[in-house]
Motif scaffolding. Structure first.
Motif, PDB file in Angstrom:
ATOM      1  N   SER A 215       0.890  -1.143  -0.014  1.00  0.00           N
ATOM      2  CA  SER A 215      -0.049  -0.358   0.239  1.00  0.00           C
ATOM      3  C   SER A 215       0.833   0.886   0.279  1.00  0.00           C
ATOM      4  CB  SER A 215      -1.020  -0.417   1.263  1.00  0.00           C
ATOM      5  OG  SER A 215      -2.118  -0.963   1.022  1.00  0.00           O
ATOM      6  N   LYS A 216       0.426   2.350  -0.488  1.00  0.00           N
ATOM      7  CA  LYS A 216       1.179   3.861  -1.381  1.00  0.00           C
ATOM      8  C   LYS A 216       0.423   4.685  -1.116  1.00  0.00           C
ATOM      9  CE  LYS A 216       6.008   4.882  -3.074  1.00  0.00           C
ATOM     10  NZ  LYS A 216       7.217   5.132  -3.284  1.00  0.00           N
ATOM     11  N   VAL A 217       0.905   5.714  -0.693  1.00  0.00           N
ATOM     12  CA  VAL A 217       0.164   7.168  -1.769  1.00  0.00           C
ATOM     13  C   VAL A 217       1.035   7.995  -2.066  1.00  0.00           C
ATOM     14  CG1 VAL A 217      -0.852   9.815  -0.823  1.00  0.00           C
ATOM     15  CG2 VAL A 217      -0.741   7.362   1.310  1.00  0.00           C
ATOM     16  N   MET A 218       0.527   8.177  -3.112  1.00  0.00           N
ATOM     17  CA  MET A 218       1.572   9.036  -4.679  1.00  0.00           C
ATOM     18  C   MET A 218       1.079   9.995  -5.297  1.00  0.00           C
ATOM     19  SD  MET A 218       2.715   5.174  -6.244  1.00  0.00           S
ATOM     20  CE  MET A 218       3.757   5.823  -7.523  1.00  0.00           C
ATOM     21  N   THR A 219       1.729  10.835  -5.465  1.00  0.00           N
ATOM     22  CA  THR A 219       1.410  12.528  -5.100  1.00  0.00           C
ATOM     23  C   THR A 219       1.723  12.917  -6.071  1.00  0.00           C
ATOM     24  OG1 THR A 219       1.334  12.412  -2.576  1.00  0.00           O
ATOM     25  CG2 THR A 219       1.585  14.556  -4.415  1.00  0.00           C
ATOM     26  N   VAL A 220       0.992  13.061  -7.124  1.00  0.00           N
ATOM     27  CA  VAL A 220       1.869  13.621  -7.939  1.00  0.00           C
ATOM     28  C   VAL A 220       1.662  15.214  -8.713  1.00  0.00           C
ATOM     29  CG1 VAL A 220       0.239  13.700 -11.021  1.00  0.00           C
ATOM     30  CG2 VAL A 220      -0.658  12.188  -9.634  1.00  0.00           C
ATOM     31  N   GLU A 221       3.070  15.368  -8.977  1.00  0.00           N
ATOM     32  CA  GLU A 221       3.408  16.324  -9.675  1.00  0.00           C
ATOM     33  C   GLU A 221       3.075  17.202 -10.268  1.00  0.00           C
ATOM     34  OE1 GLU A 221       7.777  18.022 -11.137  1.00  0.00           O
ATOM     35  OE2 GLU A 221       7.045  16.280 -12.185  1.00  0.00           O
ATOM     36  N   SER A 222       2.540  19.021 -10.501  1.00  0.00           N
ATOM     37  CA  SER A 222       2.005  20.000 -11.860  1.00  0.00           C
ATOM     38  C   SER A 222       2.627  19.376 -12.920  1.00  0.00           C
ATOM     39  CB  SER A 222       2.018  20.851 -10.592  1.00  0.00           C
ATOM     40  OG  SER A 222       1.420  20.961  -9.601  1.00  0.00           O
ATOM     41  N   ASP A 223       1.746  19.243 -13.882  1.00  0.00           N
ATOM     42  CA  ASP A 223       2.097  19.007 -15.427  1.00  0.00           C
ATOM     43  C   ASP A 223       2.579  20.393 -16.212  1.00  0.00           C
ATOM     44  OD1 ASP A 223       0.971  17.607 -17.780  1.00  0.00           O
ATOM     45  OD2 ASP A 223       0.948  19.649 -18.660  1.00  0.00           O
ATOM     46  N   TRP A 224       4.022  20.065 -16.459  1.00  0.00           N
ATOM     47  CA  TRP A 224       4.892  20.898 -16.925  1.00  0.00           C
ATOM     48  C   TRP A 224       4.258  21.582 -18.404  1.00  0.00           C
ATOM     49  CZ3 TRP A 224       9.441  23.031 -15.536  1.00  0.00           C
ATOM     50  CH2 TRP A 224      10.209  22.821 -14.286  1.00  0.00           C
ATOM     51  N   SER A 225       3.701  20.049 -19.042  1.00  0.00           N
ATOM     52  CA  SER A 225       3.127  20.801 -20.255  1.00  0.00           C
ATOM     53  C   SER A 225       2.328  21.908 -20.271  1.00  0.00           C
ATOM     54  CB  SER A 225       2.761  19.470 -21.387  1.00  0.00           C
ATOM     55  OG  SER A 225       3.166  18.932 -21.644  1.00  0.00           O
ATOM     56  N   SER A 226       1.753  22.184 -19.138  1.00  0.00           N
ATOM     57  CA  SER A 226       0.735  23.226 -18.272  1.00  0.00           C
ATOM     58  C   SER A 226       1.658  24.104 -18.149  1.00  0.00           C
ATOM     59  CB  SER A 226       0.025  22.354 -17.569  1.00  0.00           C
ATOM     60  OG  SER A 226      -1.011  21.463 -18.283  1.00  0.00           O
ATOM     61  N   ALA A 227       2.512  24.246 -17.857  1.00  0.00           N
ATOM     62  CA  ALA A 227       3.563  25.014 -17.138  1.00  0.00           C
ATOM     63  C   ALA A 227       3.617  25.755 -18.759  1.00  0.00           C
ATOM     64  CB  ALA A 227       5.199  24.604 -16.139  1.00  0.00           C
ATOM     65  N   SER A 228       4.532  25.156 -20.020  1.00  0.00           N
ATOM     66  CA  SER A 228       5.161  25.798 -20.267  1.00  0.00           C
ATOM     67  C   SER A 228       4.059  26.661 -21.169  1.00  0.00           C
ATOM     68  CB  SER A 228       4.956  24.864 -21.824  1.00  0.00           C
ATOM     69  OG  SER A 228       3.103  24.905 -22.370  1.00  0.00           O
ATOM     70  N   TYR A 229       2.983  27.867 -20.817  1.00  0.00           N
ATOM     71  CA  TYR A 229       2.133  28.824 -21.524  1.00  0.00           C
ATOM     72  C   TYR A 229       2.987  30.000 -20.875  1.00  0.00           C
ATOM     73  CZ  TYR A 229       0.263  24.343 -22.972  1.00  0.00           C
ATOM     74  OH  TYR A 229      -0.412  23.333 -24.045  1.00  0.00           O
ATOM     75  N   PHE A 230       3.292  29.473 -19.317  1.00  0.00           N
ATOM     76  CA  PHE A 230       3.555  30.646 -18.782  1.00  0.00           C
ATOM     77  C   PHE A 230       4.859  31.379 -18.744  1.00  0.00           C
ATOM     78  CE2 PHE A 230       0.261  28.746 -16.384  1.00  0.00           C
ATOM     79  CZ  PHE A 230      -1.187  30.200 -16.441  1.00  0.00           C
ATOM     80  N   PHE A 231       6.042  29.423 -18.572  1.00  0.00           N
ATOM     81  CA  PHE A 231       7.243  30.137 -19.362  1.00  0.00           C
ATOM     82  C   PHE A 231       6.621  31.416 -20.849  1.00  0.00           C
ATOM     83  CE2 PHE A 231       8.158  26.461 -17.438  1.00  0.00           C
ATOM     84  CZ  PHE A 231       9.946  27.453 -16.609  1.00  0.00           C
TER      85      PHE A 231
END
Length: 416
Positions: A215-231
């Protein structure tokens, strides 16, 4: 919904802070793994249409006349690939997997043939090589299979994700030059996080059988593709602009984290602190034509070329052959829409060349072709000229809060 985007000039973003939804790529992989291993708990999952479709499909209970299950994944290409493999190894379950009109035009044959090599029972309902497909879940004993290496990495990841549940795991040989290695490594890293043994040596990937995980809790990192628009926004803004995004890791599993290096060449400085990423527009940088190989990061090609247009610089982007089979033919769509803006652009089957231009035409209507990335990639140009985005609601496929977030940092957005 058609939107008109404007901004004040000059435009500076003063330390705006945004929370970006979890990575769609990680979420969809983990949703499939959770279906295989129900004792996994997921946090910060993507709220994108694609991930919601994936989750619903894994819990589907709708039946067709012949008593097989009908699973409609609409426009979600990742779900089509991952679920093809999932249902193929789901013993005793029969499914017809289908999608939108565009999805029935997107090839699936390479993955189907790979699964058939392993003993899967899959047939085509209409045109050979394309959805909809009928899948009769089987117990898979064979474990050696080969697949062309230059196809979508989603085909490869689909096979790797179901491998732990196969009786003998999988030994996958990639034939030729490998495309999108970071996405393959992401899949393997997520398997390793569950203590599933893997290896990737040369062109051979092995995933070993493991029928239960802790059993394990896995946390998803925020989306880098979505970050691209702010770059892109940071690059096109006035100096001293600062945008903070969460939650991001400096050593990310996501290939699109290459944005840090690529946009460093377009005047954007990136700083990581406490799982937050702050983008700052440098006061001075050399504006010159750029050449990038995006073989490992094709999803950010649209954002980069639009940024270059806004900066008045040229670019030559290669490694783009997978863009022709996305939600639309993205290379052709870029050529058409950038030309409307006055750009001098040419495309081949796997590359794009933009000639530097200093003038961008105003109030152009940008068609989105039912492609979320077309809508979001062109939005930052509103920092330079007013721009119309047609069918702007398509952003919900990966980033439902996109227009709200742009309003929050100062964009003037009205429905037309």
């Amino acid at each position: 919904m058609n939107l008109l985007l404007k901004t004040n000039s000059p435009f500076t973003i003063h330390n705006s802070q945004l929370n970006i939804t979890g990575s769609k790529s990680e979420t969809n992989r983990l949703l499939l793994l959770q279906a295989l291993f129900p004792n996994i708990t997921l946090e910060n999952t993507s709220n994108s249409d694609d991930s919601e479709v994936m989750q619903k499909a894994l819990n589907n209970s709708q039946f067709t006349i012949d008593n097989s299950q009908l699973v409609d994944i609409h426009h979600a290409g990742t779900a089509m690939r991952f679920l093809t493999a999932f249902f193929a190894v789901n013993e005793g379950r029969e499914v017809v997997l289908t999608g939108s009109q565009r999805m029935t035009e997107r090839p699936i044959k390479v993955l189907v043939e790979a699964l058939q090599q392993l003993g899967a029972q899959i047939s085509y309902e209409n045109e050979e090589g394309y959805p909809p497909i009928r899948i009769k879940g089987q117990k898979i004993i064979a474990n050696k299979v080969s697949i062309p290496a230059n196809v979508s990495s989603q085909y490869i990841s689909a096979l790797l994700l179901v491998a732990p549940k196969l009786q003998n795991g999988i030994e996958l040989t990639l034939v030729g030059e490998i495309t999108s290695v970071p996405y393959i490594k992401m899949t393997l890293a997520l398997l390793n996080d569950l203590d599933i043994q893997t290896s990737f040596e040369g062109n051979v990937i092995k995933v070993y059988s493991k029928h239960e995980v802790a059993s394990k809790v896995m946390t998803v990192e925020s989306d880098w593709s979505s970050a691209s628009y702010f770059f892109s926004l940071a690059a096109l803004s006035e100096p001293e602009t600062a945008i903070t995004l969460s939650s991001y890791k400096q050593n990310s599993l996501q290939g699109d984290s290459a944005l840090v290096e690529l946009y460093g060449k377009m005047g954007v400085e990136s700083k990581f602190e406490n799982n937050r990423l702050t983008l700052t527009r440098k006061s001075n940088f050399a504006q010159e034509n750029l050449t990038f190989d995006l073989n490992n990061t094709p999803d950010i090609a649209q954002t980069i070329v639009v940024t270059c247009l806004g900066l008045g610089i040229g670019c030559h982007l290669t490694g783009l052959h997978t863009l022709k089979i996305k939600e639309t033919d993205r290379l052709e769509a870029l050529r058409i829409e950038l030309t409307k803006l006055g750009a001098n652009i040419s495309v081949t089957n796997d590359s794009l060349t933009l000639v530097a231009t200093k003038e961008i035409l105003h109030n152009v209507k940008i068609a989105t072709y039912n492609d979320h990335r077309m809508a979001m990639a062109f939005a930052p140009l509103a920092l330079k000229v007013p721009i119309n985005i047609e069918n702007a609601e398509v952003v919900s496929k990966s980033y439902p809060d996109f227009w709200t977030d742009l309003r929050n940092i100062g964009f003037q957005i009205s429905e037309i």
